[in-house]
Design a protein around this motif. Structure first.
Motif, PDB file in Angstrom:
ATOM      1  N   PRO A 196       0.830  -1.054   0.083  1.00 50.04           N
ATOM      2  CA  PRO A 196      -0.053  -0.132   0.139  1.00 50.04           C
ATOM      3  C   PRO A 196       0.845   1.282   0.050  1.00 50.04           C
ATOM      4  O   PRO A 196       0.409   2.298  -0.672  1.00 50.04           O
ATOM      5  CB  PRO A 196      -0.893  -0.178   1.238  1.00 50.04           C
ATOM      6  CG  PRO A 196      -0.950  -1.599   1.471  1.00 50.04           C
ATOM      7  CD  PRO A 196       0.507  -1.976   0.988  1.00 50.04           C
ATOM      8  N   GLU A 197       1.841   1.106   0.700  1.00 57.87           N
ATOM      9  CA  GLU A 197       2.954   2.231   0.861  1.00 57.87           C
ATOM     10  C   GLU A 197       3.101   2.697  -0.623  1.00 57.87           C
ATOM     11  O   GLU A 197       3.172   3.860  -0.819  1.00 57.87           O
ATOM     12  CB  GLU A 197       4.151   2.045   1.525  1.00 57.87           C
ATOM     13  CG  GLU A 197       5.036   2.971   1.682  1.00 57.87           C
ATOM     14  CD  GLU A 197       6.527   2.348   2.318  1.00 57.87           C
ATOM     15  OE1 GLU A 197       6.455   1.390   2.577  1.00 57.87           O
ATOM     16  OE2 GLU A 197       7.263   3.332   2.211  1.00 57.87           O
ATOM     17  N   HIS A 198       3.671   1.998  -1.472  1.00 56.25           N
ATOM     18  CA  HIS A 198       3.905   2.648  -3.027  1.00 56.25           C
ATOM     19  C   HIS A 198       2.680   2.401  -3.905  1.00 56.25           C
ATOM     20  O   HIS A 198       2.693   3.449  -4.597  1.00 56.25           O
ATOM     21  CB  HIS A 198       4.939   1.372  -3.507  1.00 56.25           C
ATOM     22  CG  HIS A 198       6.179   1.169  -2.689  1.00 56.25           C
ATOM     23  ND1 HIS A 198       7.253   2.378  -2.928  1.00 56.25           N
ATOM     24  CD2 HIS A 198       6.801   0.446  -1.928  1.00 56.25           C
ATOM     25  CE1 HIS A 198       8.128   2.066  -2.179  1.00 56.25           C
ATOM     26  NE2 HIS A 198       8.136   1.051  -1.486  1.00 56.25           N
ATOM     27  N   MET A 199       1.751   1.572  -3.612  1.00 55.20           N
ATOM     28  CA  MET A 199       0.656   1.663  -4.357  1.00 55.20           C
ATOM     29  C   MET A 199      -0.144   2.985  -4.242  1.00 55.20           C
ATOM     30  O   MET A 199      -0.805   3.570  -5.271  1.00 55.20           O
ATOM     31  CB  MET A 199      -0.312   0.726  -4.042  1.00 55.20           C
ATOM     32  CG  MET A 199       0.007  -0.782  -4.357  1.00 55.20           C
ATOM     33  SD  MET A 199      -1.067  -1.885  -3.757  1.00 55.20           S
ATOM     34  CE  MET A 199      -2.220  -1.957  -5.079  1.00 55.20           C
ATOM     35  N   GLY A 200      -0.011   3.607  -3.239  1.00 50.07           N
ATOM     36  CA  GLY A 200      -0.555   4.972  -2.828  1.00 50.07           C
ATOM     37  C   GLY A 200       0.101   5.891  -3.760  1.00 50.07           C
ATOM     38  O   GLY A 200      -0.393   7.153  -3.800  1.00 50.07           O
ATOM     39  N   ARG A 201       1.412   5.909  -4.300  1.00 49.58           N
ATOM     40  CA  ARG A 201       1.973   6.919  -5.229  1.00 49.58           C
ATOM     41  C   ARG A 201       2.041   6.336  -6.464  1.00 49.58           C
ATOM     42  O   ARG A 201       1.708   7.559  -7.457  1.00 49.58           O
ATOM     43  CB  ARG A 201       3.472   6.607  -4.686  1.00 49.58           C
ATOM     44  CG  ARG A 201       3.667   7.364  -3.398  1.00 49.58           C
ATOM     45  CD  ARG A 201       5.046   7.282  -2.830  1.00 49.58           C
ATOM     46  NE  ARG A 201       5.588   8.268  -3.531  1.00 49.58           N
ATOM     47  CZ  ARG A 201       6.883   8.114  -4.024  1.00 49.58           C
ATOM     48  NH1 ARG A 201       7.480   6.961  -3.990  1.00 49.58           N
ATOM     49  NH2 ARG A 201       7.442   9.292  -4.628  1.00 49.58           N
ATOM     50  N   PHE A 232      -0.385   4.268  -8.069  1.00 48.49           N
ATOM     51  CA  PHE A 232      -1.747   3.846  -8.635  1.00 48.49           C
ATOM     52  C   PHE A 232      -2.605   5.225  -8.171  1.00 48.49           C
ATOM     53  O   PHE A 232      -3.049   5.624  -9.066  1.00 48.49           O
ATOM     54  CB  PHE A 232      -1.979   2.603  -7.789  1.00 48.49           C
ATOM     55  CG  PHE A 232      -3.036   1.806  -8.536  1.00 48.49           C
ATOM     56  CD1 PHE A 232      -3.943   2.532  -9.575  1.00 48.49           C
ATOM     57  CD2 PHE A 232      -3.253   0.987  -8.098  1.00 48.49           C
ATOM     58  CE1 PHE A 232      -4.913   1.983  -9.843  1.00 48.49           C
ATOM     59  CE2 PHE A 232      -4.599  -0.194  -8.716  1.00 48.49           C
ATOM     60  CZ  PHE A 232      -5.402   0.506  -9.816  1.00 48.49           C
ATOM     61  N   GLY A 233      -2.733   5.373  -6.810  1.00 48.34           N
ATOM     62  CA  GLY A 233      -3.435   6.472  -6.290  1.00 48.34           C
ATOM     63  C   GLY A 233      -2.770   7.696  -5.995  1.00 48.34           C
ATOM     64  O   GLY A 233      -1.221   7.328  -6.215  1.00 48.34           O
ATOM     65  N   MET A 278      -7.675   2.232  -2.193  1.00 52.85           N
ATOM     66  CA  MET A 278      -6.993   3.343  -2.915  1.00 52.85           C
ATOM     67  C   MET A 278      -7.721   4.449  -2.658  1.00 52.85           C
ATOM     68  O   MET A 278      -9.026   4.512  -2.807  1.00 52.85           O
ATOM     69  CB  MET A 278      -6.785   2.803  -4.194  1.00 52.85           C
ATOM     70  CG  MET A 278      -6.052   1.290  -4.635  1.00 52.85           C
ATOM     71  SD  MET A 278      -4.423   1.506  -4.100  1.00 52.85           S
ATOM     72  CE  MET A 278      -3.786   3.121  -4.770  1.00 52.85           C
ATOM     73  N   ALA A 279      -6.995   5.645  -2.671  1.00 49.15           N
ATOM     74  CA  ALA A 279      -7.375   7.027  -2.454  1.00 49.15           C
ATOM     75  C   ALA A 279      -6.902   7.952  -3.594  1.00 49.15           C
ATOM     76  O   ALA A 279      -5.815   7.658  -3.967  1.00 49.15           O
ATOM     77  CB  ALA A 279      -7.217   7.477  -1.244  1.00 49.15           C
ATOM     78  N   TRP A 280      -7.795   8.714  -4.099  1.00 48.43           N
ATOM     79  CA  TRP A 280      -7.420   9.782  -5.100  1.00 48.43           C
ATOM     80  C   TRP A 280      -7.922  11.059  -4.555  1.00 48.43           C
ATOM     81  O   TRP A 280      -9.091  11.135  -4.244  1.00 48.43           O
ATOM     82  CB  TRP A 280      -7.899   9.663  -6.543  1.00 48.43           C
ATOM     83  CG  TRP A 280      -7.215   8.255  -7.327  1.00 48.43           C
ATOM     84  CD1 TRP A 280      -6.116   8.416  -8.054  1.00 48.43           C
ATOM     85  CD2 TRP A 280      -7.812   6.776  -6.946  1.00 48.43           C
ATOM     86  NE1 TRP A 280      -5.867   7.060  -8.609  1.00 48.43           N
ATOM     87  CE2 TRP A 280      -6.771   6.210  -7.954  1.00 48.43           C
ATOM     88  CE3 TRP A 280      -8.602   6.172  -6.528  1.00 48.43           C
ATOM     89  CZ2 TRP A 280      -6.890   4.625  -8.111  1.00 48.43           C
ATOM     90  CZ3 TRP A 280      -8.792   4.844  -6.539  1.00 48.43           C
ATOM     91  CH2 TRP A 280      -7.810   4.076  -7.684  1.00 48.43           C
ATOM     92  N   GLY A 330     -11.941  10.133  -5.304  1.00 44.93           N
ATOM     93  CA  GLY A 330     -12.473   9.393  -4.517  1.00 44.93           C
ATOM     94  C   GLY A 330     -11.568   8.051  -4.015  1.00 44.93           C
ATOM     95  O   GLY A 330     -10.539   8.235  -4.117  1.00 44.93           O
ATOM     96  N   GLU A 331     -12.386   7.286  -3.613  1.00 49.57           N
ATOM     97  CA  GLU A 331     -11.731   5.895  -3.307  1.00 49.57           C
ATOM     98  C   GLU A 331     -12.129   4.682  -4.097  1.00 49.57           C
ATOM     99  O   GLU A 331     -13.594   4.501  -4.671  1.00 49.57           O
ATOM    100  CB  GLU A 331     -11.980   5.492  -1.661  1.00 49.57           C
ATOM    101  CG  GLU A 331     -11.312   6.596  -0.923  1.00 49.57           C
ATOM    102  CD  GLU A 331     -11.601   6.082   0.556  1.00 49.57           C
ATOM    103  OE1 GLU A 331     -12.395   5.274   0.748  1.00 49.57           O
ATOM    104  OE2 GLU A 331     -10.927   6.707   1.475  1.00 49.57           O
ATOM    105  N   ALA A 332     -11.221   3.608  -4.177  1.00 43.37           N
ATOM    106  CA  ALA A 332     -11.740   2.280  -4.715  1.00 43.37           C
ATOM    107  C   ALA A 332     -11.183   1.246  -3.941  1.00 43.37           C
ATOM    108  O   ALA A 332     -10.222   1.334  -3.416  1.00 43.37           O
ATOM    109  CB  ALA A 332     -11.186   2.499  -6.170  1.00 43.37           C
ATOM    110  N   ASP A 333     -11.839   0.235  -3.616  1.00 41.69           N
ATOM    111  CA  ASP A 333     -11.553  -1.076  -3.124  1.00 41.69           C
ATOM    112  C   ASP A 333     -10.919  -2.111  -4.336  1.00 41.69           C
ATOM    113  O   ASP A 333     -11.406  -2.382  -5.143  1.00 41.69           O
ATOM    114  CB  ASP A 333     -12.616  -1.450  -2.295  1.00 41.69           C
ATOM    115  CG  ASP A 333     -12.674  -0.871  -0.990  1.00 41.69           C
ATOM    116  OD1 ASP A 333     -12.054  -0.063  -0.746  1.00 41.69           O
ATOM    117  OD2 ASP A 333     -14.013  -1.067  -0.365  1.00 41.69           O
ATOM    118  N   LEU A 334      -9.756  -2.554  -3.850  1.00 39.99           N
ATOM    119  CA  LEU A 334      -9.326  -3.812  -4.574  1.00 39.99           C
ATOM    120  C   LEU A 334      -9.443  -4.670  -3.589  1.00 39.99           C
ATOM    121  O   LEU A 334      -8.971  -4.960  -2.475  1.00 39.99           O
ATOM    122  CB  LEU A 334      -7.567  -3.580  -4.825  1.00 39.99           C
ATOM    123  CG  LEU A 334      -7.298  -2.082  -5.415  1.00 39.99           C
ATOM    124  CD1 LEU A 334      -5.888  -2.072  -5.740  1.00 39.99           C
ATOM    125  CD2 LEU A 334      -8.151  -1.549  -6.578  1.00 39.99           C
TER     126      LEU A 334
END
Lengths: 111, 140
Positions: free
Chosen positions: B25-30, B32-33, B46-48, B52-56
């Motif tokens: 998540p630490e990297h996905m947040g950069r 991806f989100g 994930m948050a943008w 907004g947000e999306a659940d994977l």
């Protein structure tokens, strides 16, 4: 393309309405109801949803509204889906940049 | 009918490093989100900032080679697609392949599906040009 478009497209009766309009070129609530298992008032409601989403446009034909498919709006919905590949290209590029940056000895924070 | 989108890239970093970046998540947040990510059990949220947000929903996780999840962020309310990452060591680097599938089962008219199939590659060409310009401006 907004969520409205995909919400409008998510209903099977509305998709059938679009198919019929595309097939015949145009149609009214009356002609559409004759080919669908729903009432004319129900067709009118579905046409209103499609109209709000910009997927159909109406002109006045005598006492009725004549509807046509907005092919440009439909194409935009399609374009949104086709943009999925480009989005992945962007994400993979960012993964590569982060990985190679860290690999070269940088930390995430020092850009 | 197009059901699958495939992309791949060769990265000059070892597979363990790339796996960490693809899956945590630490990297996905950069990449991806853009507003962070958190994980609870098999669900990564994930948050943008603007979207907004999306659940994977993670469905496969076999380090350091396979990571897969389902999500519905591409087309809200039209159903979920499956995203599968496959990582393979190649020379000193890592080849990352991503496959997103299930578009055919999303709810859309046949007309949309046909146009998607026919117009798809042209759409990508246009989008890729924009993306390259955009990517050049994004700092890591």
């Amino acid at each position: 393309v907004t969520t409205d478009v995909f919400t409008a497209l998510a209903d099977p009766t509305r998709r059938r309405v679009l198919d019929l309009l595309a097939e015949h070129g145009h149609g009214t609530a009356t002609t559409l109801a004759a080919e669908l298992p729903v009432s004319r008032p129900a067709v009118i409601k579905h046409l209103a949803v499609l109209d709000r989403a910009g997927l159909v446009h109406a002109t006045t034909a005598g006492r009725e509204r004549r509807y046509r498919v907005d092919e440009a709006q439909l194409a935009r919905a399609v374009a949104q889906l086709s943009g999925v590949g480009a989005a992945w290209d962007g994400r993979l590029q960012r993964i590569r940049r982060i990985a190679e940056h860290i690999q070269r000895g940088g930390t995430e924070k020092d850009d | 009918m197009i059901d699958t989108i495939e992309r791949e890239i060769l990265i000059n970093a070892p597979i363990e490093r790339v796996w960490e970046i693809v899956t945590t998540p630490e990297h996905m947040g950069r990449w991806f989100g853009d507003a962070g990510a958190t994980r609870q059990g098999d669900v990564i949220t994930m948050a943008w900032e603007k979207h907004g947000e999306a659940d994977l929903e993670v469905v496969r996780e076999e380090p350091p080679n396979v990571f897969a999840y389902r999500w519905d962020a591409n087309v809200k309310e039209a159903g979920k697609t499956l995203v599968e990452f496959t990582l393979n060591a190649e020379d000193a680097g890592t080849r990352v392949r991503v496959v997103e599938s299930g578009f055919a089962s999303l709810t859309a008219t046949d007309a949309v599906r046909n146009e998607l199939r026919d117009g798809n590659s042209e759409g990508w060409k246009h989008e890729l040009g924009d993306l390259e310009r955009y990517a050049a401006t994004v700092a890591v």
